[in-house]
Write an enzyme that holds these catalytic residues in place. Structure first.
Site, mmCIF file in Angstrom:
data_model
loop_
_atom_site.group_PDB
_atom_site.id
_atom_site.type_symbol
_atom_site.label_atom_id
_atom_site.label_comp_id
_atom_site.label_asym_id
_atom_site.label_seq_id
_atom_site.Cartn_x
_atom_site.Cartn_y
_atom_site.Cartn_z
ATOM 1 N N CYS A 1 -29.854 4.465 -0.155
ATOM 2 C CA CYS A 1 -30.172 5.281 1.026
ATOM 3 C C CYS A 1 -28.990 5.201 1.980
ATOM 4 C CB CYS A 1 -31.484 4.828 1.663
ATOM 5 S SG CYS A 1 -31.477 3.131 2.288
ATOM 6 N N ARG B 1 -35.484 2.589 3.331
ATOM 7 C CA ARG B 1 -36.006 3.217 2.111
ATOM 8 C C ARG B 1 -35.601 2.520 0.824
ATOM 9 N NH1 ARG B 1 -33.568 8.880 3.527
ATOM 10 N NH2 ARG B 1 -32.084 7.410 4.460
ATOM 11 N N ASP C 1 -36.310 9.759 5.989
ATOM 12 C CA ASP C 1 -35.814 8.550 6.662
ATOM 13 C C ASP C 1 -36.806 8.116 7.745
ATOM 14 O OD1 ASP C 1 -34.421 6.634 7.995
ATOM 15 O OD2 ASP C 1 -32.643 7.867 8.375
HETATM 16 P P1 4NP Z 1 -32.426 3.844 5.582
HETATM 17 O O1 4NP Z 1 -32.685 4.133 7.138
HETATM 18 O O2 4NP Z 1 -31.275 4.743 5.153
HETATM 19 O O3 4NP Z 1 -33.716 4.214 4.936
HETATM 20 O O4 4NP Z 1 -32.085 2.367 5.471
HETATM 21 C C1 4NP Z 1 -31.652 4.109 8.079
HETATM 22 C C2 4NP Z 1 -31.277 2.923 8.661
HETATM 23 C C3 4NP Z 1 -30.259 2.900 9.579
HETATM 24 C C4 4NP Z 1 -29.617 4.071 9.928
HETATM 25 C C5 4NP Z 1 -29.993 5.267 9.343
HETATM 26 C C6 4NP Z 1 -31.008 5.286 8.409
HETATM 27 N N1 4NP Z 1 -28.565 4.046 10.896
HETATM 28 O O5 4NP Z 1 -28.060 5.135 11.254
HETATM 29 O O6 4NP Z 1 -28.156 2.962 11.345
#
Ligand code: 4NP
Length: 182
Positions: free
Chosen positions: A25, A31, A144
């Site tokens: 992800c 995720r 997300d």
């Molecule tokens: P993930 O969620 O991709 O599902 O781990 C996110 C976690 C952090 C960020 C974006 C999505 N971020 O921009 O820091």
């Protein structure tokens, strides 16, 4: 061995080693580590312990070394999973050839991974949801949940719990047909 329909998952690179799956992800704190946790569980349930190795990574570097997001851990724990051991990693292009299958959570992740692969072996880089039989929401992308409420994390976990047994069954079929005598 009973014949079964061949899975169209990519074949193992090393027939003697475990089949290596990486879930990807953006941040590797919501995720993909949730997916890693529930896919491991589905792999155990499918009798594939030792035959399939699952890990995860993010395309971004913001959270390297951090634990899974607290809301992600809480959603897992409400369903009886333990997400406490995870530490976030950022995927590097040099890692790609180590994996048999790389599953992206959304189309942005898929695009970034394919660009990293620069045209080599992109058939091993796929969207997670459709590989697990999900066609919704939005073409089987896993939305997300970062910064969202508990219900968003529960929703994402529900999607992951629907898809992972399908992926585990497909892996079982693939590895069974790989083991079959020629
Ligand atoms: P993930 O969620 O991709 O599902 O781990 C996110 C976690 C952090 C960020 C974006 C999505 N971020 O921009 O820091």
């Amino acid at each position: 061995m009973a014949s079964s329909p061949a899975s169209d998952l990519p074949p193992a690179r090393d027939p003697d080693g475990p089949y290596r799956v990486c879930l990807v992800c953006l941040g590797n704190i919501c995720r993909s580590p949730m997916a890693e946790t529930v896919l491991r569980d589905a792999i155990t349930a499918a009798g594939l312990d030792g035959a399939v190795a699952v890990d995860s990574a993010g395309t971004g570097d913001w959270h390297i070394g951090e634990q899974m997001d607290a809301s992600a851990r809480e959603a897992l724990s409400r369903r009886g999973y333990d997400g406490s051991a995870h530490r976030a990693r950022q995927i590097e292009s040099s890692w790609l050839p180590q994996y048999d299958l790389i599953l992206a959570m959304d189309r942005n992740n898929l695009h970034n991974l394919r660009r990293m692969a620069a045209g080599t072996d992109t058939g091993r880089i796929r969207l997670f949801g459709p590989e697990g039989g999900l066609t919704e929401p939005d073409g089987g992308q896993i939305p997300d949940p970062w910064g969202g409420g508990a219900e968003q994390f529960d929703y994402v976990l529900g999607l992951l719990r629907r898809a992972t047994p399908v992926i585990a069954r497909r892996l079982a079929r693939l590895l069974e047909s790989d083991d079959a005598p020629a």
